[in-house]
Every structure is written in structure tokens, then in C-alpha cells.
Design a protein around this motif. Sequence first.
Motif, PDB file in Angstrom:
ATOM      1  N   VAL A 131       4.838  12.156   7.310  1.00 40.94           N
ATOM      2  CA  VAL A 131       4.070  12.981   6.376  1.00 40.94           C
ATOM      3  C   VAL A 131       5.019  14.005   5.766  1.00 40.94           C
ATOM      4  CG1 VAL A 131       2.149  14.593   6.086  1.00 40.94           C
ATOM      5  CG2 VAL A 131       1.942  12.687   7.705  1.00 40.94           C
ATOM      6  N   ILE A 132       5.110  14.007   4.438  1.00 39.33           N
ATOM      7  CA  ILE A 132       6.027  14.906   3.742  1.00 39.33           C
ATOM      8  C   ILE A 132       5.203  15.864   2.882  1.00 39.33           C
ATOM      9  CG2 ILE A 132       7.939  15.072   2.097  1.00 39.33           C
ATOM     10  CD1 ILE A 132       8.621  12.144   2.925  1.00 39.33           C
ATOM     11  N   ILE A 133       5.342  17.152   3.156  1.00 40.76           N
ATOM     12  CA  ILE A 133       4.560  18.161   2.431  1.00 40.76           C
ATOM     13  C   ILE A 133       5.459  18.839   1.405  1.00 40.76           C
ATOM     14  CG2 ILE A 133       3.139  20.232   2.608  1.00 40.76           C
ATOM     15  CD1 ILE A 133       3.657  18.425   5.788  1.00 40.76           C
ATOM     16  N   LEU A 134       5.052  18.780   0.141  1.00 34.39           N
ATOM     17  CA  LEU A 134       5.838  19.337  -0.959  1.00 34.39           C
ATOM     18  C   LEU A 134       5.012  20.315  -1.775  1.00 34.39           C
ATOM     19  CD1 LEU A 134       7.488  16.023  -2.282  1.00 34.39           C
ATOM     20  CD2 LEU A 134       8.591  17.776  -0.885  1.00 34.39           C
ATOM     21  N   GLY A 135       5.576  21.488  -2.024  1.00 34.78           N
ATOM     22  CA  GLY A 135       4.935  22.425  -2.948  1.00 34.78           C
ATOM     23  C   GLY A 135       3.751  23.178  -2.393  1.00 34.78           C
ATOM     24  N   HIS A 136       3.726  23.363  -1.082  1.00 33.96           N
ATOM     25  CA  HIS A 136       2.627  24.114  -0.458  1.00 33.96           C
ATOM     26  C   HIS A 136       3.106  25.495  -0.025  1.00 33.96           C
ATOM     27  CE1 HIS A 136      -1.334  22.386   0.171  1.00 33.96           C
ATOM     28  NE2 HIS A 136      -0.767  21.199   0.038  1.00 33.96           N
ATOM     29  N   SER A 137       2.200  26.473  -0.113  1.00 33.88           N
ATOM     30  CA  SER A 137       2.502  27.805   0.420  1.00 33.88           C
ATOM     31  C   SER A 137       1.989  27.942   1.848  1.00 33.88           C
ATOM     32  CB  SER A 137       1.855  28.881  -0.461  1.00 33.88           C
ATOM     33  OG  SER A 137       0.451  28.699  -0.505  1.00 33.88           O
ATOM     34  N   TYR A 138       1.227  26.913   2.321  1.00 37.58           N
ATOM     35  CA  TYR A 138       0.692  26.885   3.688  1.00 37.58           C
ATOM     36  C   TYR A 138      -0.219  28.074   3.961  1.00 37.58           C
ATOM     37  CZ  TYR A 138       4.599  23.652   3.908  1.00 37.58           C
ATOM     38  OH  TYR A 138       5.483  22.639   3.632  1.00 37.58           O
ATOM     39  N   ASN A 139      -0.940  28.477   2.919  1.00 40.81           N
ATOM     40  CA  ASN A 139      -1.848  29.600   3.066  1.00 40.81           C
ATOM     41  C   ASN A 139      -2.989  29.238   4.007  1.00 40.81           C
ATOM     42  OD1 ASN A 139      -4.308  31.349   2.086  1.00 40.81           O
ATOM     43  ND2 ASN A 139      -2.474  32.366   1.316  1.00 40.81           N
ATOM     44  N   LYS A 140      -3.520  30.231   4.669  1.00 39.73           N
ATOM     45  CA  LYS A 140      -4.551  30.008   5.693  1.00 39.73           C
ATOM     46  C   LYS A 140      -5.789  29.303   5.136  1.00 39.73           C
ATOM     47  CE  LYS A 140      -6.008  32.361   9.870  1.00 39.73           C
ATOM     48  NZ  LYS A 140      -5.926  33.612  10.647  1.00 39.73           N
ATOM     49  N   ILE A 141      -6.035  29.460   3.851  1.00 39.49           N
ATOM     50  CA  ILE A 141      -7.215  28.845   3.246  1.00 39.49           C
ATOM     51  C   ILE A 141      -7.175  27.317   3.359  1.00 39.49           C
ATOM     52  CG2 ILE A 141      -6.231  28.679   0.905  1.00 39.49           C
ATOM     53  CD1 ILE A 141      -8.938  29.420  -0.202  1.00 39.49           C
ATOM     54  N   ASP A 142      -5.955  26.759   3.504  1.00 39.11           N
ATOM     55  CA  ASP A 142      -5.805  25.299   3.571  1.00 39.11           C
ATOM     56  C   ASP A 142      -5.541  24.785   4.984  1.00 39.11           C
ATOM     57  OD1 ASP A 142      -6.147  24.875   0.809  1.00 39.11           O
ATOM     58  OD2 ASP A 142      -4.063  25.407   0.412  1.00 39.11           O
ATOM     59  N   TRP A 143      -5.532  25.653   5.975  1.00 37.29           N
ATOM     60  CA  TRP A 143      -5.223  25.215   7.329  1.00 37.29           C
ATOM     61  C   TRP A 143      -6.208  24.159   7.829  1.00 37.29           C
ATOM     62  CZ3 TRP A 143      -3.563  29.804  10.978  1.00 37.29           C
ATOM     63  CH2 TRP A 143      -2.352  30.331  10.502  1.00 37.29           C
ATOM     64  N   VAL A 144      -7.450  24.285   7.440  1.00 37.08           N
ATOM     65  CA  VAL A 144      -8.476  23.359   7.925  1.00 37.08           C
ATOM     66  C   VAL A 144      -8.133  21.927   7.541  1.00 37.08           C
ATOM     67  CG1 VAL A 144      -9.912  23.705   5.859  1.00 37.08           C
ATOM     68  CG2 VAL A 144     -10.958  22.899   7.972  1.00 37.08           C
ATOM     69  N   TYR A 145      -7.493  21.737   6.378  1.00 40.45           N
ATOM     70  CA  TYR A 145      -7.140  20.384   5.944  1.00 40.45           C
ATOM     71  C   TYR A 145      -5.943  19.849   6.727  1.00 40.45           C
ATOM     72  CZ  TYR A 145     -10.035  22.077   2.134  1.00 40.45           C
ATOM     73  OH  TYR A 145     -11.063  22.625   1.416  1.00 40.45           O
ATOM     74  N   PHE A 146      -4.997  20.724   7.029  1.00 36.54           N
ATOM     75  CA  PHE A 146      -3.847  20.296   7.828  1.00 36.54           C
ATOM     76  C   PHE A 146      -4.275  19.949   9.255  1.00 36.54           C
ATOM     77  CE2 PHE A 146      -1.573  22.421   4.379  1.00 36.54           C
ATOM     78  CZ  PHE A 146      -0.525  21.537   4.166  1.00 36.54           C
TER      79      PHE A 146
END
Length: 346
Positions: free
Chosen positions: A280-295
Motif C-alpha cells: 500500500v503506497i500513500i501519496l499526497g496525504h497530510s494524515y490528518n486525524k479526520i481521515d484516521w478512520v479510513y486508514f
Amino acid sequence: MKLYIVGNGFDLSHNLKTSYTEFRLYLLEHRDEVYTDEDLIISKGDILRNFERYCQPNDLWSDFEEQTEKIISEISEGKIIIFEEEWSCKLDIGGERHKFIDCFKKLIKKQDSTFDTDIYHNEIQEYALKYFNNKVRELYIWVPYLYISFQEWIQTIILKNTKNIYEIDEDSSVISFNYTNTMEDVYQQKDVLHLHGSVKNLEDVVLGFHSPEIDDKLPGLETSFTKEFKETQRMFAEQGSRKLNSNKFYDENIGRFYKPVNLLKDSIESFVKNKNIHEVIILGHSYNKIDWVYFKELVRCAPEAKYLFSYYSQNDKENINKIILENKFDIDCEKIHVDNFKIKKD
């Protein structure tokens, strides 16, 4: 199989104008353009002023999404002055609805003392609630048009002449958090899930915020996005029926900027299921907490894969550490500067 996860930084690295700043500039440049909604007229300039009255978003896309929580809170907790009294925009707290109808009756009685308001109670109730709903609509008409303006804006983002700058393997899978079709049109990827909708499916565009606090405050909002709920609503509409105490404008727009996380998690599971994902290669993310649920959902669905977290800044690296440590991810992973994924120049 490789799975790429792309965020807004991916588009920005291609010099695409996808930041909130560009959306704000779009509204400013078109501020004199107006929308006509029955008897109401609102300009893009009005929309921007109203939005920034409640929110102070900066250039980061994730921050713009977080600011939309204030829109949800504003509408859900909004007050309106009618008959020199303050009322909840929901008009469903305790006996407030009956109190408003009584005020309406008294106003009619004051104008015509001979009119029997009890005989025409049902008609007066329907008219009073319609009057109230129209006042709420006047107050918040900018909300749906902020969303509509956003839909219009993403259509102005031009991919023509955009060149591929990353080494993206053919026949990979992609989960895109973006509304553009960069992966399809520039990188010729065929297996792409647009988690938040795309420019080619404007009605499916998801823009907004989610939190447990919102779910607690507004029970039922999450389920209002299910297919079953929408089908039920459609059936009621075809039958010409609607609850008398329903404020259609309020009901629709309270969820305009709500992110239906559970449904989006389900779409990740359906997309990843039966795929033999080894990287899994993650590109262009700030890894903000709002998206943690998806990760978290992704790691649950593909726990054996190796995760390559790309970073652009020191802040990105710190956020990667947070997402791994605070979610207790037990995965094979590596942090790599995003430039290492770019096409090597001769």
C-alpha cells in the motif's frame, strides 16, 4: 497487487489548483454571479461571506473540511427571531412548535377577532409551519449553494496537459480522496475508488466533517445516507406524503456537509475485498486525524500488506508517527520522502 492511496497533495504536486485557496478565489472572482431560488437571490460573494462568518479555514484541505463542522453546528443549533421571539430552527424542542402555532393564531385573532381559529386549526398549523420553514430557508439558503458552488468549481480544474510525475505501476488499484480524475486520465488507471465522489459523478460528491459528537447531537443523521433511507424517502415523495412537522429544507441541509463515515468504510471494505494486496503506497496525504478512520479500516482489511507512507514535510512525518502509534497499527511500514516515488530523470 499494489494499492495506491492518494490525497490532495497528489493533485497539488501536479500543479493542479485544488487547494481551498483556489476555491475561495473562485468564489471571489465570480462574486457577482447570482443564483435565483424561487423568490430568493444569492450571489457567490454572499456565500463566501456567510461561510467565513462561521469558519476560518486556511490553505490545508483537511482544515477546510473541519471548518464545515461549524456549519452543521450552526444549523442544528441555529436560532431565528420571529414575532419578536427567539425560536430554534428545528422548532421541535418540547412544546415550542405548539407555542409558535399559538402565536400565529393570536396574530390572526388580532387582525380579525371574529375568525374562529379552532375550526381552521389544521389549515393554520400547516400555514404557520410553512411560514416558519420559509424563514429558516431565507436564513440558510447560502448553505446548499456553497455546496453547489463547490460542485461547479471542481469542474473548472483542468487536467489537460498534466504530465505524470510519479512511477505508478500499471494494473494497480487506487483509492482516491480527490474529486479529480488524475489517476484515470493522466495515469490510465482503471480500478479507482473515489471515496468522496468525483467530478464525473457530482451528485455523489461528499464534502464535510464527521465526529462522534455530531452523531450524539444529531441521532439518525448517519442512517439518512443509506440507500434504504433514500428509497423510503423517494416512495413517500411519490405518494405525495411528508410528515407535517418536517422542515424539508432543514432536513436536507443539516446533512449537506456531513461525512457518512460508516458507508465510506463499507466502500473501502468492498473495494479491497478479494484483492491480493501486498503493498500500500500513500501519496499526497497530510494524515490528518479526520481521515484516521479510513486508514484504520484499510489496515483492518489488508493487515499483511507493507505500507509505504510518503511524506513531504516534517509535519507529515510527525502525523505518520501519530497515526501508527495512536491507532496501535501492527504493520510492516516505512516512511519515505515523496520525491522517491517520482519518475527518475535521466
